[in-house]
Design an enzyme around this catalytic site. Sequence first.
Site, PDB file in Angstrom:
ATOM      1  CB  SER A  33     -38.102  -0.226   1.930  1.00 39.75           C
ATOM      2  OG  SER A  33     -37.042  -0.454   2.823  1.00 39.75           O
ATOM      3  CG  HIS A  34     -37.533  -4.325   3.773  1.00 35.33           C
ATOM      4  ND1 HIS A  34     -37.856  -3.052   4.197  1.00 35.33           N
ATOM      5  CD2 HIS A  34     -38.325  -5.161   4.486  1.00 35.33           C
ATOM      6  CE1 HIS A  34     -38.789  -3.129   5.129  1.00 35.33           C
ATOM      7  NE2 HIS A  34     -39.101  -4.393   5.317  1.00 35.33           N
ATOM      8  NE  ARG A  70     -35.229  -1.151   5.675  1.00 28.53           N
ATOM      9  CZ  ARG A  70     -36.096  -1.174   6.685  1.00 28.53           C
ATOM     10  NH1 ARG A  70     -35.868  -1.945   7.720  1.00 28.53           N
ATOM     11  NH2 ARG A  70     -37.190  -0.433   6.652  1.00 28.53           N
TER      12      ARG A  70
END
Length: 567
Positions: free
Chosen positions: A122-123, A298
């Site tokens: 993810s981030h 996101r």
Amino acid sequence: MEGSPIPVLTVPTAPYEDQRPAGGGGLRRPTGLFEGQRNYLPNFIQSVLSSIDLRDRQGCTMVVGSDGRYFSRTATEIVVQMAAANGIGRLIIGQNGILSTPAVSCIIRKIKAAGGIILTASHCPGGPGGEFGVKFNVANGGPAPDVVSDKIYQISKTIEEYAICPDLRIDLSRLGRQEFDLENKFKPFRVEIVDPVDIYLNLLRTIFDFNAIKSLLTGPSQLKIRIDAMHGVMGPYVRKVLCDELGAPANSAINCVPLEDFGGQHPDPNLTYATTLLEAMKGGEYGFGAAFDADGDRYMILGQNGFFVSPSDSLAIIAANLSCIPYFRQMGVRGFGRSMPTSTALDRVAKSMKVPVYETPAGWRFFSNLMDSGRCSLCGEESFGTGSDHLREKDGLWAVLVWLSIIAVRKQSVEEIVRDHWAKFGRHYYCRFDYEGLEPKTTYYIMRDLEALVTDKSFIGQQFAVGSHVYSVAKTDSFEYVDPVDGTVTKKQGLRIIFSDASRLIFRLSSSSGVRATIRLYAESYERDPSGHDQEPQAVLSPLIAIALKISQIHERTGRRGPTVIT
């Protein structure tokens, strides 16, 4: 297919005790662990594949993608070799191994695949010193529910061997079908390398009025946009959708080449890490800005002069303007969902629209049941994720296209749209404070003691005076969620303190990396009076933060002077 059949090997192994998925079927760890620990990745992949019932697994189709981070190519090859050995009939893989998380969900649903494996953290940062992850999405295209994650974990604790075809080699760069003859298999194993954007783009065309967005980006009153892919997976999507399809100038898109280390940056779209975009937007040249995280689920929205739209506000504003989107005009709006820590701004919109709001634990998997049952049309989290029932994942580019659609219809700037929303519904001041990299044992005792304090009956009615502010405790609990679809109960999802003026404090423990822990502190305060809508969030929330620090003693017990990240 050429030559003799490729052998299928069974390799002895020993279990690791730390392969419990953090939620949604995902395992996220330091890259060095995956790369250096013997059989660490094969063990988990075998556990994922074995969690699929044998009759469902044999000959089935699965989707494989990655955000392009370091170790992805090696991991993709291992996933392919193990999928073949475990009886998977066909794999759909993005060219060069690249597929955004929303695109994986899209393809799973489009072709009715048995599930998908996404190689992403993810981030989190990439590179050899960063993090790596493996995420399992199920047949509805969404993250694995807890019952599947628990099954994966149980298998991982007792695994003794895994199956693999180590001699199987694929060309990830070549679009099209590749077939392989395997030993003791009646049918060839098939891999299809697909354009990472096309199937997802076709879905977006059915949701939005592309002509309206194109006119906004190319017409006489052209909106100048700045989009930062942060060297993650979204580069090809931004270029193909926003530039090629919708006409935005090529120089609107920056950092669009996926890099294994994300250019040495933290691919997290917030004010702390998306500083390149923020500085560009502060110059006033661009009217709309957006950034995406590494795997594309996101996003962050900025208006001219760097005007920041908080994720909770973005969710509420999207909800209030769904009539701008052809998809929702056709399908209608059945309900909204938000994670418990997300601000209650969405609830006010829902009340005005007379639709229900479902408050869930953090984690997108909790929305999937709601959407599958037709209860929920739009959902979101304060952690920069928003999506709808077009997929079973949060979807950054979808959210950006929603915002562009709203601007095209209302013919207002980002800031004007936000301020109009505040004037109608009031402003929810909101901040999240992350205390990262803490010792898990320390965080356990902090949360244990805090729960004992705030859930004691004597805590209700207590008053806290900070300066001229007096806050009276109206309600507290340890949040638990009862799924309205199947009755599943999920407990201990965060501590809530709700005051008589509807202000909220929330404490939640997060340990997605599995090595260190994070305590997240959330503060929310509501202001109805428009004359109070121009204050700095941290200034408004400082009395609440003082209360939170006093009752938790988090600085004293961790040795920290403040949070690691504020969003």
